[in-house]
Design a protein around this motif. Structure first.
Motif, PDB file in Angstrom:
ATOM      1  N   PRO B 260       4.333  11.070 -11.335  1.00  0.00           N
ATOM      2  CA  PRO B 260       4.714  10.290 -10.141  1.00  0.00           C
ATOM      3  C   PRO B 260       3.574   9.342  -9.791  1.00  0.00           C
ATOM      4  O   PRO B 260       2.413   9.656 -10.006  1.00  0.00           O
ATOM      5  CB  PRO B 260       4.912  11.362  -9.068  1.00  0.00           C
ATOM      6  CG  PRO B 260       4.125  12.542  -9.527  1.00  0.00           C
ATOM      7  CD  PRO B 260       4.092  12.484 -11.018  1.00  0.00           C
ATOM      8  N   ARG B 261       3.894   8.194  -9.273  1.00  0.00           N
ATOM      9  CA  ARG B 261       2.857   7.193  -9.010  1.00  0.00           C
ATOM     10  C   ARG B 261       2.614   7.028  -7.530  1.00  0.00           C
ATOM     11  O   ARG B 261       3.524   7.140  -6.724  1.00  0.00           O
ATOM     12  CB  ARG B 261       3.250   5.854  -9.621  1.00  0.00           C
ATOM     13  CG  ARG B 261       3.438   5.913 -11.117  1.00  0.00           C
ATOM     14  CD  ARG B 261       3.731   4.534 -11.658  1.00  0.00           C
ATOM     15  NE  ARG B 261       2.607   3.652 -11.387  1.00  0.00           N
ATOM     16  CZ  ARG B 261       1.669   3.365 -12.291  1.00  0.00           C
ATOM     17  NH1 ARG B 261       1.725   3.907 -13.481  1.00  0.00           N
ATOM     18  NH2 ARG B 261       0.683   2.548 -11.993  1.00  0.00           N
ATOM     19  N   ILE B 262       1.364   6.702  -7.199  1.00  0.00           N
ATOM     20  CA  ILE B 262       1.021   6.516  -5.794  1.00  0.00           C
ATOM     21  C   ILE B 262       1.423   5.115  -5.345  1.00  0.00           C
ATOM     22  O   ILE B 262       1.626   4.861  -4.175  1.00  0.00           O
ATOM     23  CB  ILE B 262      -0.488   6.751  -5.574  1.00  0.00           C
ATOM     24  CG1 ILE B 262      -0.857   6.738  -4.092  1.00  0.00           C
ATOM     25  CG2 ILE B 262      -1.345   5.716  -6.293  1.00  0.00           C
ATOM     26  CD1 ILE B 262      -1.007   8.065  -3.503  1.00  0.00           C
ATOM     27  N   ASP B 263       1.583   4.187  -6.290  1.00  0.00           N
ATOM     28  CA  ASP B 263       1.783   2.799  -5.889  1.00  0.00           C
ATOM     29  C   ASP B 263       3.243   2.372  -5.848  1.00  0.00           C
ATOM     30  O   ASP B 263       3.550   1.234  -5.562  1.00  0.00           O
ATOM     31  CB  ASP B 263       0.977   1.860  -6.799  1.00  0.00           C
ATOM     32  CG  ASP B 263       1.236   2.144  -8.275  1.00  0.00           C
ATOM     33  OD1 ASP B 263       1.993   3.075  -8.555  1.00  0.00           O
ATOM     34  OD2 ASP B 263       0.686   1.435  -9.118  1.00  0.00           O
ATOM     35  N   SER B 264       4.165   3.275  -6.155  1.00  0.00           N
ATOM     36  CA  SER B 264       5.566   2.937  -5.979  1.00  0.00           C
ATOM     37  C   SER B 264       6.370   4.214  -5.867  1.00  0.00           C
ATOM     38  O   SER B 264       5.938   5.257  -6.328  1.00  0.00           O
ATOM     39  CB  SER B 264       6.071   2.126  -7.171  1.00  0.00           C
ATOM     40  OG  SER B 264       6.089   2.949  -8.315  1.00  0.00           O
TER      41      SER B 264
END
Lengths: 330, 326
Positions: B260-264
């Motif tokens: 999982p990404r922090i930026d989207s």
């Protein structure tokens, strides 16, 4: 969206005792210290914060596993903490929990069938007695386990599969809310993604609402509609996923987000990095005024004397006298 | 030129009641002075066992090194005398662990545990060793080092214990520091402090740093080169920039997509089907083939060789060249 759950000024203090025979209370751990939020049906509220911020205590109190020190919570408009008898039983059906450690949260002497089917013993109205085995098989299938494994024991499963068992158990009574307390933090990356996807699928299939508690900010962003950031027993900022991650206004949220390592070496040295010094102070004796002021680079005199309220500042609620948007996520 | 520390074709098996677990099946990597090598892998991939074999701290039985070499300045440590190994462990290679509370001795003060090595190895007096211990605690930014040196590990917070362990590992100026999941048990703001500290110390002392971790984010921020391990093998080796830009092994690629990404916010994550194999029964051929999205018949029969991809990169995949092109 009508509120399914409303929490008002919830407080939970634990006594700190000294002495063997004549125990004296010498202080209080202010684990949760005035927390308010709402949760709509089918919605996910993420709760993030570091160890000791009170996020797990919040889960325990919401699940009625610990009585609150003060404060109120309403489930579908009814005050949760004063329910008794049939109404209480009904509430326990509607709210379920998934715990962090799939190794210690399943009884090693019970088969999967017994674990997932046990809720039916207490709530036979959900599934008549003859249908239990069939229902358990269905549930195992729903969470992606082989229904044939109904007679196996927890040790015969991997960590990710055990977490699925825990989820099947939580689903058994068709709850409206599931409190997930760090449900994927014990799992490897490749397994974590499987369980997160499962939680997402189950939410759309059964219209579940989640209180999703985790310390991993990327995991929380992925699953949450709204996010609450906790520090030393208080919510310091709350808003939609977009507001918290792209437009954070509280210095703690900004520091927390900027500390998350980003999986892209091309961004090395190019990010707006905020480094906090020191550790989180003890919740037994939290700082006066704003609890974050001892680690905050913006702190002024007013921060020590006046506690900032969690009110609308810059678009969404933020508990900082000097709330100001700063983008830290690349 | 000989590498500072080199692991060569290392095989380790655990002889257990349930059978022989092949924990390492030909692991090789090296680290040079002033360089950070990240060893990335999930539980059971063998990343910690490799480090323990390097340090000579594997429990035997059940663990047996059946093949391979660990060379420090070209000298094979596996065939060296126990005395020589102790010397290298003290002066050459130091290691820090994930759980600082259990790695520190609870009945001695933090200061004593740092001073012990200085007195034994450097022949320092108590007073000199104490002064040096305070310097070291200062170096790792423990506040009030003069008082703190007299305290016990339980009086330290998690981040401070990890700092104390780093101070201890630096006492004899090692040339290589192995850090086994040094920040996994820590909160993210403290993790950032500790990683900054490690990177700074490594730069200043021109140390070789081997960072063992499962966290792709941590790797992306500090590593020069990366080896990715799966089921006791190295499946990919590359510099950090290339690895993240164009992974050369399907496992690395899948791992990155499942994060999982922090930026989207993103939608559903891509997953890797199934589970890592039991080390008692590693599949024939490529150990990743039962979970691999692009596996073909050859993958079940033949163990892939390390395919060279240029820029010093390798990938143990029959289709490495296609994978790296995306």
């Amino acid at each position: 969206m009508a509120d399914l759950l409303e929490v008002r000024d919830l407080v939970k203090h634990f006594p700190v005792k000294r002495g063997v025979l004549f125990k004296q209370t010498i202080g209080w751990v202010r684990a949760v210290d005035g927390v308010s939020f709402t949760l709509g049906a089918g919605e996910t509220l993420g709760v993030v914060g570091e160890s000791g911020c009170g996020k797990s205590t919040l889960a325990q109190v919401l699940m009625l596993l610990e009585p609150p020190t003060s404060g109120e919570a309403f489930f579908e408009g009814r005050p949760m903490f004063s329910l008794r008898g049939a109404e209480l039983k009904r509430l326990r059906r509607d709210m379920q929990i998934v715990l962090q450690d799939p190794y210690t949260s399943l009884n090693p002497r019970m088969t999967v069938g017994d674990i997932v089917g046990e809720p039916f013993e207490i709530h036979p109205e959900v599934a008549p007695k003859g249908s239990w085995a069939g229902r358990v098989r269905e549930l195992l299938d729903v969470v992606g386990l082989n229904p044939e494994h109904i007679n196996r024991y927890p040790h015969q499963f991997s960590g990710g599969q055990r977490q699925r068992i825990g989820i099947a158990r939580a689903l058994a009574l068709r709850p409206k809310v599931i409190v997930c307390d760090e449900p994927v933090s014990a799992l490897d990356v490749s397994i974590q993604a499987q369980v997160m996807n499962l939680l997402g699928e189950l939410q759309s299939e059964f219209g579940l609402a989640y209180v999703f508690i985790a310390h991993d900010l990327s995991v929380v962003r992925h699953l949450s509609d709204r996010v609450a950031v906790m520090y030393l027993g208080k919510i310091v900022e709350i808003g939609t996923e977009e507001e918290i991650y792209n437009h954070p206004t509280h210095p703690y949220t900004q520091a927390l987000l900027s500390a998350v390592p980003v999986a892209d070496p091309a961004l090395r040295g190019r990010r707006d990095v905020i480094r906090l010094t020191g550790d989180v102070p003890s919740p037994i004796d939290p700082p006066s005024g704003c609890r974050f002021r001892t680690r905050c680079w913006k702190a002024q005199d007013v921060c020590a004397t006046e506690e900032p309220a969690l009110v609308e500042r810059g678009g969404h609620p933020s508990a900082c006298h000097f709330a100001e948007e700063r983008s830290v996520v690349p | 030129m000989t590498a500072l520390l080199e692991v060569e074709d290392l095989h380790v098996e655990f002889r257990t009641r349930d059978g022989v677990a092949r924990v390492l099946n030909g692991v090789g990597y090296h680290v040079d002075a002033g360089e950070t090598l990240a060893v990335l892998g999930e539980s059971g991939s063998g990343k910690s066992v490799t480090a323990q074999a390097v340090m000579g701290i594997l429990d035997s039985p059940p663990a047996f090194v059946t093949k391979g070499a660990v060379r420090f300045h070209g000298e094979d440590l596996l065939t060296a005398s126990e005395e020589r190994r102790r010397e290298v462990r003290a002066e050459g290679i130091a290691m820090i662990f994930q759980d600082a509370l259990s790695a520190l001795n609870p009945v001695f003060t933090v200061g004593f545990q740092i001073e012990e090595q200085l007195r034994l190895r450097r022949g320092m007096s108590r007073a000199d060793a104490r002064a040096r211990a305070i310097e070291l605690l200062d170096l790792v930014r423990i506040p009030h080092a003069k008082q703190r040196v007299r305290e016990y590990p339980h009086q330290f917070s998690g981040g401070m214990r990890q700092r104390a362990m780093i101070a201890m590992s630096l006492a004899l100026d090692p040339e290589v520091l192995i850090a086994d999941e040094p920040t996994t048990a820590l909160d993210v703001t403290v993790q950032a402090q500790i990683m900054d500290l490690l990177a700074e110390i490594q730069r200043e002392r021109h140390m070789g740093l081997i960072l063992i971790t499962h966290d792709l984010g941590v790797v992306a921020e500090v590593a020069d080169r990366i080896v990715v391990m799966y089921a006791g093998r190295i499946v990919e080796h590359a510099d950090a920039l290339s690895l993240f830009r164009s992974p050369g092994h399907p496992y690395t690629a899948a791992l990155m997509r499942s994060l999982p990404r922090i930026d989207s916010k993103g939608t559903a994550l891509e997953t890797i089907k199934g589970l890592p194999p039991s080390l008692l029964r590693i599949p024939a051929g490529c150990p990743f083939h039962p979970r691999c999205p692009r596996a073909e018949d050859v993958c079940a029969d033949l163990v892939p060789d390390q395919v060279r991809l240029g820029l010093g990169r390798t990938s143990a995949c029959h289709f490495a060249e296609e994978v790296v092109r995306g």
